[in-house]
Design an enzyme around this catalytic site. Structure first.
Site, PDB file in Angstrom:
ATOM      1  N   HIS A  55       0.830  -1.208   0.000  1.00 41.36           N
ATOM      2  CA  HIS A  55       0.000   0.000   0.000  1.00 41.36           C
ATOM      3  C   HIS A  55       0.864   1.256   0.000  1.00 41.36           C
ATOM      4  CE1 HIS A  55      -2.855   2.912   2.118  1.00 41.36           C
ATOM      5  NE2 HIS A  55      -3.395   2.668   0.945  1.00 41.36           N
ATOM      6  N   TYR A 335       7.103  13.543   2.189  1.00 43.81           N
ATOM      7  CA  TYR A 335       7.896  14.759   2.022  1.00 43.81           C
ATOM      8  C   TYR A 335       9.373  14.518   2.316  1.00 43.81           C
ATOM      9  CZ  TYR A 335       3.425  17.113   1.583  1.00 43.81           C
ATOM     10  OH  TYR A 335       2.179  17.493   1.158  1.00 43.81           O
TER      11      TYR A 335
END
Length: 483
Positions: A55, A335
């Site tokens: 996932h 990020y």
């Protein structure tokens, strides 16, 4: 945004299969790897045990274990795409009994009270809402109008009553403090800065052109420049009793935007940035001389100039001074930048630091890519923006009209910042005679900051699986046509 495909239509060319029927109670027993991880979507039951490690969103998928996917997919509408449903169908093991189906589908939309948005914005996702302005108008204003400032939301926009709002401050060496919005506006000097915010995924679409990445398909305008006003974070922390010899390393922030489980968006910055006299970190309550719009954090957000937009937490609710950085998913497992050789099979988010300061950047905003110019034009004007993170000043923008063979220096907007506090972008332009002997032109720009950092010439060497930090040369191709 394309219409949501119906899972049943994806099976129309497959052999019809008879599936067992399960009750919701039976599905609810399957919440662990040992018992098998089951989920439901609409009327179908899926065993996703073997998919959890694959996932892209990490183990957040386990929040739906034993239950319905709808509440989570309504939070992250990026799932509602054909290829996602095709993957899901591979794990189908059964169907819900009819009387349990309505329970699954009757879900309150957490996005039902979103603010109105300007129709000029190009929408990259509706739920959560993410959009950018047309790049052609981005450099028309030094201060980006609030209405067209790019919007990067990770979760539903909260509704906040400013009279009931409270900011909670706690952590290493501090006394626990709770401040009202009025306290923040009156107890501390008002400080104003002009600062550019840029999403780490700005220009991700160009990385998709090299190889597909995970994330919103941002164009060139996930960036904006605004005048922000509020209290200095350092003043507020001092008020909360922060000692001078503090050994904490980070300041964590939490917002009022929350997922279906009640977990808030969070991020953190190094404490040295938070406390630096010239760091200018604000608890902002104004944007371009107006109260913060809802999409931009009303009533309070953190502005961390020179740092990636993801750390500028909106709808600020809590500040924690800590020896550790935020444990938020967006700090720990997102990020971050990686080598082009890293893919989703071998990525280790613990091996890379969280993005803070952003690299040197410049973009051509006019003319547009694939624009047609008339040969009877006497001259061409090329425009754009340039910015560098960490307070580094852009000192030069080079422009080429022949694909990089020769270069000219563009004119920069006359803004002279203090050393180390170049928080705002510079707009630039170059007007030159239109070449008469060319039918096709490749226009390129590249910027240089005062530390002589420069942009890489192509995207491929900086490609990464999340599509962040694209600061390659900006390129536009135009055609010169005779009347």
């Amino acid at each position: 945004m394309e219409a949501e495909p119906k899972p049943e239509t994806l099976l129309k060319n497959k052999a019809q299969t008879s599936y067992p029927v399960y009750t919701r109670q039976e599905v609810a027993k399957h919440k662990t790897v040992e018992s098998g991880i089951w989920v439901t979507y609409k009327s179908d039951v899926y065993d996703i045990t073997n998919f959890v490690e694959l996932h892209p969103g990490g183990d957040k998928i386990l929040l739906a274990a034993g239950g319905a996917l709808e509440p989570f997919w309504s939070m992250y509408a990026v799932h509602k795409q054909k290829h996602v449903f095709e993957i899901l169908e591979e794990y189908k093991i059964g169907e819900l009994r009819p009387e349990d189906v309505q329970e699954t589908c009757d879900v309150t939309d957490p996005y039902r009270k979103e603010p109105l948005r300007h129709p000029a914005l190009k929408v990259n996702s509706l739920k959560p809402f993410n959009a950018e302005p047309p790049v052609q108008i981005l450099s028309e204003n030094y201060l980006t109008p609030n209405e067209i400032f790019f919007i990067r939301n990770h979760l539903p926009v909260p509704e906040v009553d400013p009279k009931q709002f409270r900011l909670n401050i706690e952590g290493e060496g501090l006394k626990s403090v709770q401040l009202t919005l009025r306290d923040i506006q009156t107890k501390f000097p008002k400080h104003t800065i002009t600062a550019t915010l840029q999403c780490a995924g700005n220009r991700r679409s160009e990385m998709n052109g090299v190889r597909q990445v995970k994330g919103l398909n941002w164009g060139l305008a996930a960036i904006g420049n605004a005048k922000w006003a509020g209290a200095k974070l350092s003043d507020v922390l001092k008020y909360a009793g922060l000692p001078e010899d503090i050994d904490a390393k980070h300041v964590q922030f939490e917002g009022l935007d929350k997922d279906i489980t009640g977990s808030p968006y969070g991020a953190s910055i190094p404490i040295r940035k938070a406390l630096a006299k010239d760091g200018d970190v604000l608890l902002a309550y104004e944007m371009n001389n107006e109260p913060l719009p809802r999409d931009h954090g009303f009533p309070l957000r953190v502005i961390v100039p020179g740092v990636v937009g993801a750390r500028n937490v909106k709808w600020l609710n809590k500040i924690v001074v800590s020896k550790e950085e935020s444990k938020s998913h967006w700090q720990v497992n997102d990020y971050k930048g990686f080598s082009p050789s890293v893919d989703w099979d071998n990525v280790d988010f613990n091996s890379a630091p969280a993005i803070q300061e952003l690299p040197i950047q410049s973009v051509i905003t006019a003319p547009s890519n694939d624009e047609h110019l008339n040969s009877d034009m006497n001259e061409i004007t090329v425009k754009g923006y340039a910015w560098s993170g960490g307070g580094r000043e852009v000192i030069r923008v080079d422009v080429s009209l022949d694909g990089g063979q020769t270069w000219r220096v563009a004119d920069l907007s006359e803004v002279k910042p203090n050393e180390g506090q170049a928080w705002a972008w510079k707009l630039w332009q170059l007007t030159v005679p239109l070449p008469k002997d060319q039918k096709n032109m490749e226009i390129i720009c590249k910027a240089v900051d005062n530390q002589y950092n420069v942009q890489p010439d192509t995207v491929a060497p900086i490609w990464n699986l999340r599509g962040v930090l694209n600061n390659s040369w900006s390129r536009v191709k135009v055609t010169i046509k005779s009347k």
